[in-house]
Write a protein that holds these residues in place. Structure first.
Motif, PDB file in Angstrom:
ATOM      1  N   ASP A  93     -16.032   5.885  20.186  1.00 40.73           N
ATOM      2  CA  ASP A  93     -16.300   5.255  21.490  1.00 40.73           C
ATOM      3  C   ASP A  93     -15.287   4.156  21.820  1.00 40.73           C
ATOM      4  N   LEU A  94     -14.821   3.447  20.781  1.00 36.65           N
ATOM      5  CA  LEU A  94     -13.868   2.350  21.019  1.00 36.65           C
ATOM      6  C   LEU A  94     -12.507   2.874  21.475  1.00 36.65           C
ATOM      7  N   HIS A  95     -12.140   4.078  20.966  1.00 30.30           N
ATOM      8  CA  HIS A  95     -10.793   4.597  21.253  1.00 30.30           C
ATOM      9  C   HIS A  95     -10.779   5.609  22.404  1.00 30.30           C
ATOM     10  N   ALA A  96     -11.981   6.074  22.816  1.00 29.60           N
ATOM     11  CA  ALA A  96     -12.052   7.188  23.777  1.00 29.60           C
ATOM     12  C   ALA A  96     -11.302   6.880  25.065  1.00 29.60           C
ATOM     13  N   LYS A  97     -11.429   5.661  25.581  1.00 34.09           N
ATOM     14  CA  LYS A  97     -10.788   5.413  26.875  1.00 34.09           C
ATOM     15  C   LYS A  97      -9.261   5.388  26.781  1.00 34.09           C
ATOM     16  N   TYR A  98      -8.722   5.238  25.559  1.00 30.28           N
ATOM     17  CA  TYR A  98      -7.256   5.292  25.377  1.00 30.28           C
ATOM     18  C   TYR A  98      -6.814   6.697  24.978  1.00 30.28           C
ATOM     19  N   ARG A  99      -7.778   7.611  24.775  1.00 29.37           N
ATOM     20  CA  ARG A  99      -7.530   9.004  24.368  1.00 29.37           C
ATOM     21  C   ARG A  99      -6.717   9.098  23.082  1.00 29.37           C
ATOM     22  N   GLY A 100      -6.908   8.166  22.207  1.00 35.01           N
ATOM     23  CA  GLY A 100      -6.213   8.168  20.920  1.00 35.01           C
ATOM     24  C   GLY A 100      -6.554   6.882  20.192  1.00 35.01           C
ATOM     25  N   VAL A 101      -6.176   6.818  18.908  1.00 29.15           N
ATOM     26  CA  VAL A 101      -6.539   5.652  18.099  1.00 29.15           C
ATOM     27  C   VAL A 101      -5.593   4.483  18.391  1.00 29.15           C
ATOM     28  N   ARG A 122      -9.737  -4.031  13.372  1.00 27.27           N
ATOM     29  CA  ARG A 122     -10.807  -5.011  13.643  1.00 27.27           C
ATOM     30  C   ARG A 122     -12.179  -4.389  13.414  1.00 27.27           C
ATOM     31  N   ALA A 123     -12.338  -3.138  13.844  1.00 27.46           N
ATOM     32  CA  ALA A 123     -13.641  -2.470  13.662  1.00 27.46           C
ATOM     33  C   ALA A 123     -13.918  -2.234  12.175  1.00 27.46           C
ATOM     34  N   HIS A 124     -12.872  -1.909  11.390  1.00 26.58           N
ATOM     35  CA  HIS A 124     -13.085  -1.736   9.940  1.00 26.58           C
ATOM     36  C   HIS A 124     -13.620  -3.019   9.313  1.00 26.58           C
ATOM     37  N   ILE A 125     -13.061  -4.151   9.735  1.00 24.38           N
ATOM     38  CA  ILE A 125     -13.519  -5.440   9.160  1.00 24.38           C
ATOM     39  C   ILE A 125     -15.011  -5.620   9.418  1.00 24.38           C
ATOM     40  N   GLU A 126     -15.440  -5.303  10.644  1.00 23.37           N
ATOM     41  CA  GLU A 126     -16.864  -5.473  10.970  1.00 23.37           C
ATOM     42  C   GLU A 126     -17.749  -4.480  10.220  1.00 23.37           C
TER      43      GLU A 126
END
Ligand code: KG4
Ligand code: ZN
Length: 338
Positions: A34-42, A49-53
């Motif tokens: 969901d975090l990367h979907a709007k950029y259509r890629g990672v 940052r998400a890994h840290i959380e």
């Protein structure tokens, strides 16, 4: 023997508890789709940052689901390469910290190597007959291997441009579909009764390398017209879209099947093991259902990125006494020799 595996190479934070290299007691994956979907890629910065959380809650959940505590774990396995450096560092740091504070052995695994091992996970797993050809097809990797055993692996071919999963994701974007594109295109293909004929890039006669960028451009020009700029995906009917998806998937599957055949001829392999996100693809599975040699696929749960595959592979390292020291480094490239 129980091994805790940790995975953070790209955009999934994952932890798993696996015993004896194949019994999966827990397999927790916190996806960042969901975090990367709007950029259509990672987006690497967002991924780190998400890994840290996620990393500590995911490790805790994997132990809870397995019904065990840190004291019952015999070793910590970490996928320490290849991947995005910022993402890798979070998992590697967490694994080293656990190994040091709990005084448990640390085992470093190659993520691509672990994808090959994923056929060995779960109750339906079957051992391949060696020598085997290995095929890793994912968003970041597309390569062929010769395996004399799960510990004796050599790379015999690789993509010279895009990975096949990356092409799926780009083609989905060209068609105005969501992310990740692989599962969406795979589903859409079923209603493409008149597939568009796209080129198959085979490279030199004996080449075991892959190329998917030309196919991607062919789809772009077909959908969007001259230089990919004449019209948008909204100009396509539902049927057109399904026919483009079906033609694209047929081209990918054709190339993969032909390259596998070449690899078997070259190596004399007696079986094939497939791993990585694209190994979930229904078209590819159907095409390889009646192949010359047995083709082993992972259970769908273990196709995309997970930590169980590293924990499983680590069992073999544990048995032969191969451990990492606390100065284990993350690395962006795979170290599987050519
Ligand atoms: O193995 P993975 O989770 O990550 C990497 O190591 O790269 O693979 C993710 C990739 C994405 O490109 C996604 O679109 C693709 O696997 N994928 C599929 C399917 N399911 C996932 N591609 C084709 N057909 C599928 N059913
Ligand atoms: Zn992967």
């Amino acid at each position: 023997m129980l091994i805790l595996g940790i995975e953070s190479t790209c955009d999934e934070t994952a932890a798993a508890v696996v015993s004896d290299g194949s019994i999966v007691h827990s397999n927790v994956v916190a996806t960042q789709v969901d975090l990367h979907a709007k950029y259509r890629g990672v987006v690497p910065e967002i991924a780190s940052r998400a890994h840290i959380e996620n990393i500590i809650p995911v490790i805790k959940e994997s132990l809870d689901k397995a019904g065990c505590g840190f004291d019952q774990i015999d070793a910590i396995a970490i996928a320490c390469r290849p991947g995005l450096i910022g993402s890798l560092l979070i998992g590697v740091t967490a694994a080293k910290t656990l190994a040091w504070s709990l005084q448990k052995p640390l085992i470093g695994a190659d993520h691509v190597h672990a994808h090959l091992y994923s056929v060995m996970l779960g109750p339906a797993a079957q051992s391949p007959i060696f020598p085997a050809v290995g095929l890793v097809i994912s968003g970041g990797h597309t390569a062929l291997y010769r395996l004399n055993s799960f510990l004796e692996v050599r790379r015999i071919g690789a993509t010279i441009d895009d990975a096949v999963g990356e092409a799926y994701d780009k083609v989905a974007a060209i068609l105005g579909l969501g992310y990740p594109g692989g599962p969406i295109i795979d589903r859409l293909t079923a209603s493409g009764s008149n597939p568009v004929d796209f080129p198959r890039t085979m490279l030199a006669r004996d080449s075991l390398d892959f190329s998917f960028s030309g196919l991607k451009t062919a789809v772009l020009y077909k959908v969007r017209g001259h230089k990919g700029r004449e019209r948008g995906p909204e100009s396509l009917s539902e049927a057109d879209r399904a026919n483009v998806a079906a033609g694209f998937q047929a081209a990918c599957v054709d190339v993969i099947v032909k390259k596998l055949r070449r690899a078997i001829d070259r190596t004399g392999a007696k079986s094939v093991v497939v791993g990585g996100g694209v190994s979930a693809n229904r078209g590819l599975r159907a095409a390889l259902a009646r192949f010359e040699v047995p083709v082993l696929f992972p259970h769908t749960e273990f196709c995309t990125d997970n930590a169980a595959m590293s924990a499983g592979l680590a069992h073999l390292y544990f048995q032969q006494g191969t451990f990492a020291s606390l100065d284990l480094d993350a690395a962006t490239q795979s170290e599987i020799a050519v």
